[in-house]
Design a protein around this motif. Structure first.
Motif, mmCIF file in Angstrom:
data_model
loop_
_atom_site.group_PDB
_atom_site.id
_atom_site.type_symbol
_atom_site.label_atom_id
_atom_site.label_comp_id
_atom_site.label_asym_id
_atom_site.label_seq_id
_atom_site.Cartn_x
_atom_site.Cartn_y
_atom_site.Cartn_z
ATOM 1 N N ALA A 1 30.861 45.916 65.273
ATOM 2 C CA ALA A 1 31.246 46.686 66.445
ATOM 3 C C ALA A 1 30.567 46.085 67.671
ATOM 4 N N TYR A 2 31.328 45.881 68.739
ATOM 5 C CA TYR A 2 30.789 45.265 69.950
ATOM 6 C C TYR A 2 30.020 43.991 69.588
ATOM 7 N N PRO A 3 30.701 43.008 69.012
ATOM 8 C CA PRO A 3 30.010 41.820 68.483
ATOM 9 C C PRO A 3 29.213 41.056 69.524
ATOM 10 N N GLU A 4 29.561 41.220 70.800
ATOM 11 C CA GLU A 4 28.806 40.525 71.843
ATOM 12 C C GLU A 4 27.349 40.997 71.887
ATOM 13 N N LEU A 5 27.097 42.236 71.432
ATOM 14 C CA LEU A 5 25.724 42.734 71.412
ATOM 15 C C LEU A 5 24.906 42.014 70.337
ATOM 16 N N ALA A 6 25.495 41.853 69.150
ATOM 17 C CA ALA A 6 24.804 41.115 68.089
ATOM 18 C C ALA A 6 24.583 39.667 68.503
ATOM 19 N N GLU A 7 25.559 39.091 69.179
ATOM 20 C CA GLU A 7 25.421 37.708 69.647
ATOM 21 C C GLU A 7 24.286 37.575 70.653
ATOM 22 N N ALA A 8 24.000 38.669 71.368
ATOM 23 C CA ALA A 8 22.913 38.668 72.353
ATOM 24 C C ALA A 8 21.567 39.019 71.713
ATOM 25 N N GLY A 9 21.558 39.159 70.385
ATOM 26 C CA GLY A 9 20.306 39.442 69.687
ATOM 27 C C GLY A 9 20.022 40.901 69.430
ATOM 28 N N LEU A 10 20.988 41.788 69.741
ATOM 29 C CA LEU A 10 20.806 43.217 69.508
ATOM 30 C C LEU A 10 21.487 43.576 68.190
ATOM 31 N N ASP A 11 20.726 43.492 67.122
ATOM 32 C CA ASP A 11 21.271 43.677 65.783
ATOM 33 C C ASP A 11 21.592 45.145 65.510
ATOM 34 N N ALA A 12 22.472 45.368 64.553
ATOM 35 C CA ALA A 12 22.835 46.715 64.127
ATOM 36 C C ALA A 12 21.593 47.498 63.731
ATOM 37 N N TYR A 13 21.653 48.823 63.950
ATOM 38 C CA TYR A 13 20.479 49.661 63.719
ATOM 39 C C TYR A 13 20.919 51.003 63.144
ATOM 40 N N ARG A 14 20.242 51.455 62.108
ATOM 41 C CA ARG A 14 20.530 52.734 61.463
ATOM 42 C C ARG A 14 19.595 53.798 62.036
ATOM 43 N N LEU A 15 20.130 54.668 62.834
ATOM 44 C CA LEU A 15 19.349 55.722 63.485
ATOM 45 C C LEU A 15 19.007 56.827 62.490
ATOM 46 N N PRO A 16 17.740 57.235 62.415
ATOM 47 C CA PRO A 16 17.396 58.344 61.511
ATOM 48 C C PRO A 16 17.911 59.711 61.984
ATOM 49 N N TRP A 17 17.682 60.060 63.286
ATOM 50 C CA TRP A 17 17.904 61.433 63.741
ATOM 51 C C TRP A 17 18.645 61.491 65.073
#
Length: 266
Positions: free
Chosen positions: A169-185
């Protein structure tokens, strides 16, 4: 007051809720509001308790606040005024990182542009808790359900699942170094009372919350009435939470997004 001293989660029946401050450590938080002052009305007592205990809190204001205020002479400079008010109020409760997305006041929608902005910030901070306005309308007090408030809640809720944790999702963010993140709460505020399942005891931070609200001077035609309304509501929340007489509380609908039992996609 440390976060561990907040009141335990409970529903309307008093049953235990999902968040246990004794077990779930909060280190970083991102708090979203539709307008400057929304966070101060809804969560600033809880935020003050967190920051006093060393928690890192970021504020994110989605609109520029240009439709707020009461004085015609403020119109030309209202956006800059409200930004300054919000920075000052945030500083009083220990928040130094204030982000402004700059969407037009009154026109906020849960679009992919807004959702992408949410995902970008949350992936950057990687918090334990995201705070957002509730996406459900409150029919008992419709003033809590400004369309921008509902849009804030819907955009954030859509963003934290699945886009936040989906690397495609929004692959440009991952390309910029902002990897996917699993939010707890996900903690939602300003929602229907029947959704409340968690209260935080903010008795030691009531005056701090009121002082933060008073900084938003452009929004208060009657400061005394505002103050009494806020104090009264916090005392009522504390009674609902079963806290000691004279206590004050803020209320939330706490949602567990990812926990040890969570299976991706379910």
């Amino acid at each position: 007051m440390a976060p561990a001293e907040t009141a335990g989660a409970r529903g309307a029946s008093g049953a235990a809720g999902p968040f246990d401050p004794e077990r779930h450590r909060v280190r970083r938080v991102v708090a979203f509001g539709a307008h400057p002052d929304d966070l101060d009305f809804g969560v600033s007592g809880t935020v003050a308790a967190w920051t006093a205990a060393g928690v890192e809190v970021h504020y994110c204001i989605m609109t520029d606040g240009d439709a707020g205020g009461f004085e015609p002479e403020h119109r030309a400079g209202i956006v800059a005024m409200r930004h300054e008010e919000q920075r000052g109020a945030a500083a009083l409760v220990g928040v130094t990182d204030v982000h402004f997305l700059g969407y037009r006041d009154g026109y906020l929608e849960p679009t992919h542009e807004v959702m992408r902005d949410v995902v970008e910030l949350v992936r950057r901070v990687r918090p334990d808790v995201v705070l957002a306005m509730h996406p459900e309308r409150n029919w008992d007090r419709i003033q809590k359900s400004h369309p921008d408030h509902l849009a804030c809640g819907e955009a954030v809720t859509r963003a934290v699942y699945p886009a936040l944790e989906n690397p495609y999702a929004y692959p440009e963010l991952a390309e910029a170094g902002l990897d996917a993140y699993r939010l707890p709460w996900l903690w939602l505020y300003a929602g229907p009372r029947e959704r409340t399942n968690h209260y935080t005891d903010v008795s030691g931070f009531v005056d701090t919350k009121i002082a933060a609200l008073q900084i938003h001077i452009s929004q208060h035609p009657d400061v005394a009435a505002m103050e009494e309304s806020v104090r009264s509501r916090m005392r009522e929340s504390a009674r609902e939470a079963g806290l000691a007489p004279g206590a004050s509380a803020e209320e939330f609908h706490v949602v567990s997004v990812n926990n040890p039992e969570t299976i991706a996609g379910f």
